[in-house]
Design a protein around this motif. Structure first.
Motif, PDB file in Angstrom:
ATOM      1  N   GLN A 196       0.713  -1.285  -0.149  1.00 54.13           N
ATOM      2  CA  GLN A 196      -0.090  -0.142   0.084  1.00 54.13           C
ATOM      3  C   GLN A 196       0.974   1.352   0.004  1.00 54.13           C
ATOM      4  O   GLN A 196       1.779   1.307   0.786  1.00 54.13           O
ATOM      5  CB  GLN A 196      -0.862   0.202   1.381  1.00 54.13           C
ATOM      6  CG  GLN A 196      -1.797  -1.100   1.125  1.00 54.13           C
ATOM      7  CD  GLN A 196      -2.873  -0.896   2.366  1.00 54.13           C
ATOM      8  OE1 GLN A 196      -2.745  -0.235   3.461  1.00 54.13           O
ATOM      9  NE2 GLN A 196      -4.102  -1.720   2.368  1.00 54.13           N
ATOM     10  N   LYS A 197       0.395   2.200  -0.788  1.00 57.88           N
ATOM     11  CA  LYS A 197       0.940   3.525  -0.825  1.00 57.88           C
ATOM     12  C   LYS A 197       0.596   4.408   0.382  1.00 57.88           C
ATOM     13  O   LYS A 197      -0.568   4.507   0.704  1.00 57.88           O
ATOM     14  CB  LYS A 197       0.898   4.156  -2.069  1.00 57.88           C
ATOM     15  CG  LYS A 197       1.851   3.672  -3.291  1.00 57.88           C
ATOM     16  CD  LYS A 197       1.566   4.659  -4.712  1.00 57.88           C
ATOM     17  CE  LYS A 197       2.549   4.004  -5.695  1.00 57.88           C
ATOM     18  NZ  LYS A 197       2.602   4.959  -6.733  1.00 57.88           N
ATOM     19  N   ARG A 198       1.463   5.098   1.083  1.00 59.26           N
ATOM     20  CA  ARG A 198       1.299   5.839   2.185  1.00 59.26           C
ATOM     21  C   ARG A 198       1.948   7.034   2.117  1.00 59.26           C
ATOM     22  O   ARG A 198       3.020   7.292   1.570  1.00 59.26           O
ATOM     23  CB  ARG A 198       2.035   5.208   3.583  1.00 59.26           C
ATOM     24  CG  ARG A 198       1.542   3.840   3.583  1.00 59.26           C
ATOM     25  CD  ARG A 198       0.240   3.415   4.419  1.00 59.26           C
ATOM     26  NE  ARG A 198       0.146   4.285   5.688  1.00 59.26           N
ATOM     27  CZ  ARG A 198       0.485   3.480   6.773  1.00 59.26           C
ATOM     28  NH1 ARG A 198       0.814   2.335   6.782  1.00 59.26           N
ATOM     29  NH2 ARG A 198       0.453   4.065   7.986  1.00 59.26           N
ATOM     30  N   GLU A 199       1.271   8.209   2.494  1.00 62.67           N
ATOM     31  CA  GLU A 199       1.828   9.557   2.395  1.00 62.67           C
ATOM     32  C   GLU A 199       2.711   9.898   3.534  1.00 62.67           C
ATOM     33  O   GLU A 199       2.329   9.334   4.548  1.00 62.67           O
ATOM     34  CB  GLU A 199       0.587  10.734   2.582  1.00 62.67           C
ATOM     35  CG  GLU A 199       1.205  11.995   2.143  1.00 62.67           C
ATOM     36  CD  GLU A 199      -0.022  13.103   1.915  1.00 62.67           C
ATOM     37  OE1 GLU A 199       0.087  14.061   1.327  1.00 62.67           O
ATOM     38  OE2 GLU A 199      -1.137  12.763   2.339  1.00 62.67           O
ATOM     39  N   CYS A 200       3.709  10.387   3.443  1.00 66.81           N
ATOM     40  CA  CYS A 200       4.789  10.494   4.267  1.00 66.81           C
ATOM     41  C   CYS A 200       5.401  11.845   4.672  1.00 66.81           C
ATOM     42  O   CYS A 200       5.379  12.571   3.471  1.00 66.81           O
ATOM     43  CB  CYS A 200       6.023   9.648   4.229  1.00 66.81           C
ATOM     44  SG  CYS A 200       5.385   7.887   3.869  1.00 66.81           S
ATOM     45  N   TYR A 201       5.898  12.159   5.631  1.00 67.59           N
ATOM     46  CA  TYR A 201       6.924  13.190   6.077  1.00 67.59           C
ATOM     47  C   TYR A 201       8.320  12.612   5.736  1.00 67.59           C
ATOM     48  O   TYR A 201       8.569  11.488   6.102  1.00 67.59           O
ATOM     49  CB  TYR A 201       6.841  13.899   7.480  1.00 67.59           C
ATOM     50  CG  TYR A 201       5.708  14.479   7.705  1.00 67.59           C
ATOM     51  CD1 TYR A 201       5.459  15.694   7.216  1.00 67.59           C
ATOM     52  CD2 TYR A 201       4.839  13.759   8.554  1.00 67.59           C
ATOM     53  CE1 TYR A 201       4.127  16.178   7.851  1.00 67.59           C
ATOM     54  CE2 TYR A 201       3.562  14.472   9.027  1.00 67.59           C
ATOM     55  CZ  TYR A 201       3.159  15.684   8.851  1.00 67.59           C
ATOM     56  OH  TYR A 201       2.070  16.276   8.930  1.00 67.59           O
ATOM     57  N   ILE A 202       9.117  13.306   4.928  1.00 64.33           N
ATOM     58  CA  ILE A 202      10.620  12.694   4.641  1.00 64.33           C
ATOM     59  C   ILE A 202      11.646  13.523   5.383  1.00 64.33           C
ATOM     60  O   ILE A 202      11.371  14.944   5.231  1.00 64.33           O
ATOM     61  CB  ILE A 202      10.657  12.889   2.942  1.00 64.33           C
ATOM     62  CG1 ILE A 202       9.493  11.808   2.468  1.00 64.33           C
ATOM     63  CG2 ILE A 202      11.779  12.076   2.731  1.00 64.33           C
ATOM     64  CD1 ILE A 202       9.530  11.752   1.136  1.00 64.33           C
ATOM     65  N   PHE A 203      12.373  13.090   5.868  1.00 58.71           N
ATOM     66  CA  PHE A 203      13.674  13.939   6.481  1.00 58.71           C
ATOM     67  C   PHE A 203      14.826  13.241   6.199  1.00 58.71           C
ATOM     68  O   PHE A 203      15.197  11.879   5.920  1.00 58.71           O
ATOM     69  CB  PHE A 203      13.370  14.565   7.730  1.00 58.71           C
ATOM     70  CG  PHE A 203      12.983  13.372   8.663  1.00 58.71           C
ATOM     71  CD1 PHE A 203      14.428  12.743   9.225  1.00 58.71           C
ATOM     72  CD2 PHE A 203      11.785  13.057   9.277  1.00 58.71           C
ATOM     73  CE1 PHE A 203      14.019  11.745  10.488  1.00 58.71           C
ATOM     74  CE2 PHE A 203      11.707  12.044  10.305  1.00 58.71           C
ATOM     75  CZ  PHE A 203      12.799  11.473  10.666  1.00 58.71           C
TER      76      PHE A 203
END
Length: 257
Positions: A196-203
């Motif tokens: 499943q594709k998940r929306e994320c914060y990326i750092f």
């Protein structure tokens, strides 16, 4: 080969993306599979497991434990059994004590630290098993966390308030030295976990150069942009090749409130 499957560095990176006890649903356990990039193929080589409980040594404190180990199919190449434990204040996240037990091939070394706030010191018992044992005394700087307690502190951050490429300072004790590091916020994106594709914060956290990582910003972390703020994926370049850690949802447990 030590550089290939040593997993303790992932513990710190994943720690930077764990769930804050005060603001998000608490966890009981998070499990990650570790992979090494073997040419063009990602090979499963190890595992990292986090568990959370009340401290049995300090009042108003949490105990966070992280264990990294190589899989049996890789033990014949190189055996890793690393354990990190932090006891930290549940309100301030400042550590009372921190330990790291590193068992990697024929390298065996333990680090046990106690944070003495009255004296502004960190006192460490450092033991290279079979070679030496010494006491390290480190002047304690303000707002210093260990590799695990920094997890809960960073989850107080509201990424929605930051702009892309903003730098967020952090200060961490790593192997008898205090480092002033930072997290670079990279914005919002998507990654796939369990199909499943998940929306994320990326750092991207600034890494300390050592026996595994090159240093710099060669690591990226994806954290779910939802009410759980789960770290889903970590990818990093190491001295030889690349590694990644991927959440195993059906073996992880979040307390749903």
């Amino acid at each position: 080969m030590k550089r290939v499957i040593c997993l303790w560095g992932f513990v710190w990176a994943l720690g930077l993306s764990l769930i804050a006890q005060s603001k998000y649903p608490p966890i009981e356990k998070l499990v990650y599979d570790g992979y090494y990039n073997w040419g063009v193929i990602w090979v499963k080589a190890g595992r990292v497991e986090f568990s959370l409980s009340r401290s049995d040594k300090y009042s108003n404190a949490q105990k966070l434990e992280a264990v990294g180990f190589s899989l049996p199919s890789w033990d014949w190449v190189f055996t890793v059994r690393d354990t990190l434990i932090s006891h930290y204040d549940e309100n301030t996240y400042f550590p009372y004590e921190f330990s790291r037990k590193a068992h990697e091939g024929n390298y065996h070394k333990t680090f046990d630290y106690k944070f003495q706030y009255v004296d502004s010191l960190v006192v460490g018992d450092v033991h290279r098993i079979g070679r030496y044992r010494k006491t390290d005394t480190v002047p304690l700087k303000a707002d210093t966390y260990d590799m695990l307690s920094v997890a809960w502190m960073t989850r107080e951050l509201e990424f929605d308030k930051y702009k892309k490429n903003d730098l967020i300072p952090i200060r961490i004790l790593i192997d008898s030295k205090i480092y002033d590091l930072y997290i670079r916020y990279l914005g919002i994106g998507k990654t796939k976990v369990a199909g499943q594709k998940r929306e994320c914060y990326i750092f991207s956290p600034l890494l300390v150069e050592g026996k595994v990582f090159k240093g710099g910003e060669g690591m990226k972390v994806w954290v779910s942009k939802d009410e759980y703020r789960l770290p889903l994926l970590v990818e990093a370049k190491i001295l030889i090749g690349s590694v990644k850690a991927l959440l195993v949802p059906n073996e992880s447990k979040v307390i749903v409130q």
